[in-house]
Design a protein around this motif. Structure first.
Motif, PDB file in Angstrom:
ATOM      1  N   PHE A  64       7.437 -13.665  13.902  1.00 15.48           N
ATOM      2  CA  PHE A  64       7.498 -13.164  15.391  1.00 15.48           C
ATOM      3  C   PHE A  64       9.209 -14.428  15.198  1.00 15.48           C
ATOM      4  CE2 PHE A  64       5.859 -16.828  16.716  1.00 15.48           C
ATOM      5  CZ  PHE A  64       6.708 -17.231  17.903  1.00 15.48           C
ATOM      6  N   GLN A  65      10.200 -13.876  16.615  1.00 17.34           N
ATOM      7  CA  GLN A  65      11.499 -14.323  16.731  1.00 17.34           C
ATOM      8  C   GLN A  65      11.982 -13.805  17.904  1.00 17.34           C
ATOM      9  OE1 GLN A  65      14.348 -12.847  14.135  1.00 17.34           O
ATOM     10  NE2 GLN A  65      15.132 -15.396  14.295  1.00 17.34           N
ATOM     11  N   ILE A  66      12.085 -14.877  18.946  1.00 18.80           N
ATOM     12  CA  ILE A  66      12.739 -15.038  19.996  1.00 18.80           C
ATOM     13  C   ILE A  66      13.470 -15.913  20.157  1.00 18.80           C
ATOM     14  CG2 ILE A  66      12.747 -15.345  22.711  1.00 18.80           C
ATOM     15  CD1 ILE A  66       9.414 -15.546  22.224  1.00 18.80           C
ATOM     16  N   VAL A  67      14.614 -14.977  20.569  1.00 16.37           N
ATOM     17  CA  VAL A  67      16.570 -15.802  20.279  1.00 16.37           C
ATOM     18  C   VAL A  67      17.310 -15.214  21.508  1.00 16.37           C
ATOM     19  CG1 VAL A  67      18.490 -15.985  19.224  1.00 16.37           C
ATOM     20  CG2 VAL A  67      16.582 -16.137  18.072  1.00 16.37           C
ATOM     21  N   GLY A  68      16.712 -15.484  22.749  1.00 19.77           N
ATOM     22  CA  GLY A  68      17.339 -15.241  24.388  1.00 19.77           C
ATOM     23  C   GLY A  68      16.749 -14.702  24.524  1.00 19.77           C
ATOM     24  N   ARG A  69      17.160 -12.864  24.960  1.00 19.33           N
ATOM     25  CA  ARG A  69      17.060 -11.826  24.883  1.00 19.33           C
ATOM     26  C   ARG A  69      15.463 -10.584  23.638  1.00 19.33           C
ATOM     27  NH1 ARG A  69      20.225  -9.654  29.555  1.00 19.33           N
ATOM     28  NH2 ARG A  69      19.378  -6.864  28.783  1.00 19.33           N
ATOM     29  N   TYR A  70      16.531 -11.593  23.019  1.00 18.83           N
ATOM     30  CA  TYR A  70      15.956 -10.510  21.270  1.00 18.83           C
ATOM     31  C   TYR A  70      14.564 -10.900  20.949  1.00 18.83           C
ATOM     32  CZ  TYR A  70      14.918  -8.844  16.941  1.00 18.83           C
ATOM     33  OH  TYR A  70      13.899  -8.880  15.322  1.00 18.83           O
ATOM     34  N   ARG A  71      13.986 -10.389  21.129  1.00 15.66           N
ATOM     35  CA  ARG A  71      12.129 -10.365  20.596  1.00 15.66           C
ATOM     36  C   ARG A  71      11.489  -9.182  19.360  1.00 15.66           C
ATOM     37  NH1 ARG A  71       8.326 -10.371  25.757  1.00 15.66           N
ATOM     38  NH2 ARG A  71       8.809  -8.741  26.192  1.00 15.66           N
ATOM     39  N   GLY A  72      11.291 -10.450  18.664  1.00 21.06           N
ATOM     40  CA  GLY A  72      11.500  -9.336  17.099  1.00 21.06           C
ATOM     41  C   GLY A  72      10.241  -9.918  16.496  1.00 21.06           C
ATOM     42  N   ILE A  73       9.315  -8.502  16.244  1.00 17.96           N
ATOM     43  CA  ILE A  73       7.880  -8.719  15.428  1.00 17.96           C
ATOM     44  C   ILE A  73       8.353  -8.234  14.336  1.00 17.96           C
ATOM     45  CG2 ILE A  73       5.711  -8.237  14.698  1.00 17.96           C
ATOM     46  CD1 ILE A  73       4.828  -8.469  17.420  1.00 17.96           C
ATOM     47  N   THR A  74       8.111  -8.855  12.647  1.00 14.76           N
ATOM     48  CA  THR A  74       8.896  -8.641  11.120  1.00 14.76           C
ATOM     49  C   THR A  74       7.613  -9.182  10.816  1.00 14.76           C
ATOM     50  OG1 THR A  74      10.657  -9.245  11.317  1.00 14.76           O
ATOM     51  CG2 THR A  74       9.396  -9.207   8.901  1.00 14.76           C
ATOM     52  N   ILE A  75       6.745  -7.021  10.437  1.00 15.31           N
ATOM     53  CA  ILE A  75       5.400  -6.947   9.155  1.00 15.31           C
ATOM     54  C   ILE A  75       5.985  -6.508   7.774  1.00 15.31           C
ATOM     55  CG2 ILE A  75       4.101  -5.783   9.303  1.00 15.31           C
ATOM     56  CD1 ILE A  75       3.205  -6.522  12.019  1.00 15.31           C
ATOM     57  N   ASP A  76       4.895  -7.442   7.093  1.00 10.99           N
ATOM     58  CA  ASP A  76       5.368  -7.165   5.890  1.00 10.99           C
ATOM     59  C   ASP A  76       4.310  -6.200   4.978  1.00 10.99           C
ATOM     60  OD1 ASP A  76       4.803  -8.038   2.743  1.00 10.99           O
ATOM     61  OD2 ASP A  76       3.998  -9.552   3.202  1.00 10.99           O
ATOM     62  N   LEU A  77       5.012  -5.466   4.818  1.00 13.46           N
ATOM     63  CA  LEU A  77       5.015  -4.006   4.042  1.00 13.46           C
ATOM     64  C   LEU A  77       4.109  -3.919   3.200  1.00 13.46           C
ATOM     65  CD1 LEU A  77       8.323  -1.613   4.355  1.00 13.46           C
ATOM     66  CD2 LEU A  77       6.211  -1.594   5.530  1.00 13.46           C
ATOM     67  N   ARG A  78       4.018  -4.823   1.983  1.00 14.49           N
ATOM     68  CA  ARG A  78       2.911  -4.752   1.011  1.00 14.49           C
ATOM     69  C   ARG A  78       1.908  -5.133   1.535  1.00 14.49           C
ATOM     70  NH1 ARG A  78       6.565 -10.217  -1.115  1.00 14.49           N
ATOM     71  NH2 ARG A  78       5.846 -10.986   0.655  1.00 14.49           N
ATOM     72  N   GLU A  79       1.041  -5.435   2.744  1.00 12.71           N
ATOM     73  CA  GLU A  79      -0.218  -5.347   3.342  1.00 12.71           C
ATOM     74  C   GLU A  79      -0.223  -4.240   3.437  1.00 12.71           C
ATOM     75  OE1 GLU A  79      -2.134  -7.932   3.499  1.00 12.71           O
ATOM     76  OE2 GLU A  79      -1.297  -9.736   3.675  1.00 12.71           O
ATOM     77  N   THR A  80      -1.570  -3.834   3.412  1.00 11.34           N
ATOM     78  CA  THR A  80      -2.548  -2.360   3.550  1.00 11.34           C
ATOM     79  C   THR A  80      -1.942  -1.875   5.362  1.00 11.34           C
ATOM     80  OG1 THR A  80      -4.655  -3.049   4.951  1.00 11.34           O
ATOM     81  CG2 THR A  80      -4.480  -2.673   2.352  1.00 11.34           C
ATOM     82  N   LYS A  81      -2.025  -0.810   5.455  1.00 12.88           N
ATOM     83  CA  LYS A  81      -1.777  -1.394   7.163  1.00 12.88           C
ATOM     84  C   LYS A  81      -3.006  -1.155   7.954  1.00 12.88           C
ATOM     85  CE  LYS A  81       1.742   2.479   6.509  1.00 12.88           C
ATOM     86  NZ  LYS A  81       2.641   2.759   6.562  1.00 12.88           N
ATOM     87  N   ASN A  82      -3.643  -0.895   7.740  1.00 10.89           N
ATOM     88  CA  ASN A  82      -5.195  -1.799   8.570  1.00 10.89           C
ATOM     89  C   ASN A  82      -4.396  -3.593   9.158  1.00 10.89           C
ATOM     90  OD1 ASN A  82      -6.357   0.642   8.832  1.00 10.89           O
ATOM     91  ND2 ASN A  82      -7.753  -0.083   7.544  1.00 10.89           N
ATOM     92  N   LYS A  83      -4.337  -4.255   7.912  1.00 11.20           N
ATOM     93  CA  LYS A  83      -3.637  -5.520   7.965  1.00 11.20           C
ATOM     94  C   LYS A  83      -2.174  -5.856   8.472  1.00 11.20           C
ATOM     95  CE  LYS A  83      -4.417  -9.688   7.038  1.00 11.20           C
ATOM     96  NZ  LYS A  83      -5.332 -10.241   7.416  1.00 11.20           N
ATOM     97  N   GLN A  84      -1.307  -4.924   8.228  1.00  9.20           N
ATOM     98  CA  GLN A  84      -0.080  -4.670   9.256  1.00  9.20           C
ATOM     99  C   GLN A  84      -0.591  -4.543  10.521  1.00  9.20           C
ATOM    100  OE1 GLN A  84       2.231  -2.175   7.773  1.00  9.20           O
ATOM    101  NE2 GLN A  84       1.847  -2.730   5.740  1.00  9.20           N
ATOM    102  N   ARG A  85      -1.787  -4.133  10.926  1.00  8.88           N
ATOM    103  CA  ARG A  85      -1.990  -4.125  11.874  1.00  8.88           C
ATOM    104  C   ARG A  85      -2.562  -5.082  12.921  1.00  8.88           C
ATOM    105  NH1 ARG A  85      -5.178   0.664  16.183  1.00  8.88           N
ATOM    106  NH2 ARG A  85      -3.127   1.632  15.481  1.00  8.88           N
ATOM    107  N   GLU A  86      -3.230  -6.233  12.243  1.00 10.68           N
ATOM    108  CA  GLU A  86      -3.822  -6.708  12.542  1.00 10.68           C
ATOM    109  C   GLU A  86      -2.988  -7.807  12.530  1.00 10.68           C
ATOM    110  OE1 GLU A  86      -7.050  -7.945  10.017  1.00 10.68           O
ATOM    111  OE2 GLU A  86      -8.138  -6.338  10.573  1.00 10.68           O
TER     112      GLU A  86
END
Length: 168
Positions: free
Chosen positions: A54-76
């Protein structure tokens, strides 16, 4: 009234997650959607072939998820990173070990509660022999997380059932 409703006492964090979801009008397992939650919280959600963060820079907030994981693991992983954004502050690399461990404990529990929230447990046939599989399909998370959450729920019911008559 079911045994679950009679004996299970929620934690403050479970209540926090339920209130968070209800404010977002998330009432059933089908309503849980990472893109919707991120959009409503003004968090940019990215899916890439890199380790999650995750990243917070000023007002920007972002989450990056690894596409190599299963959809269920990505959700977690999304719930894990979401917890850091919504509930934590500071740079874990610069904080003392005890505080970092406390944040990770909170994040682990938040992930279980966000994936399988208290106010949706009535959808789960708790004592069915295929309950783990049903939970995994319903909430779109891994069977391992479902088993952890189910054990937590059953332990809470059992503990409170055993103590129900102590106060008489």
């Amino acid at each position: 009234m079911s045994t679950y409703n009679t004996y299970y006492q929620t934690t403050a964090l479970e209540d926090w997650v339920t209130n968070f979801y209800l404010k977002l009008n998330i009432h059933s397992p089908q309503d849980i959607n990472e893109d919707y939650i991120a959009r409503e919280q003004r968090i940019f959600l990215h899916r890439k072939r890199i380790a999650p963060f995750f990243q917070i820079v000023g007002r920007y907030r972002g989450i990056t998820i690894d596409l190599r994981e299963t959809k269920n693991k990505q959700r977690e992983v999304f719930f894990h990173e979401l917890c850091h954004i919504l509930r934590h502050s500071g740079n874990q690399g610069m904080m003392n070990k005890a505080f970092r461990e406390l944040q990770e404990w909170d994040t682990k529990n938040f992930t279980k509660y966000a994936a399988i929230p208290h106010h949706m447990i009535s959808y789960i046939p708790l004592y069915d022999e295929n309950v783990i599989e049903q939970m995994a399909n319903m909430f779109k998370v891994t069977p391992e997380l479902c088993e952890e959450r189910l054990n937590q729920i059953k332990k809470g019911i059992s503990h409170n059932q055993n103590n129900a008559f102590v106060l008489l």
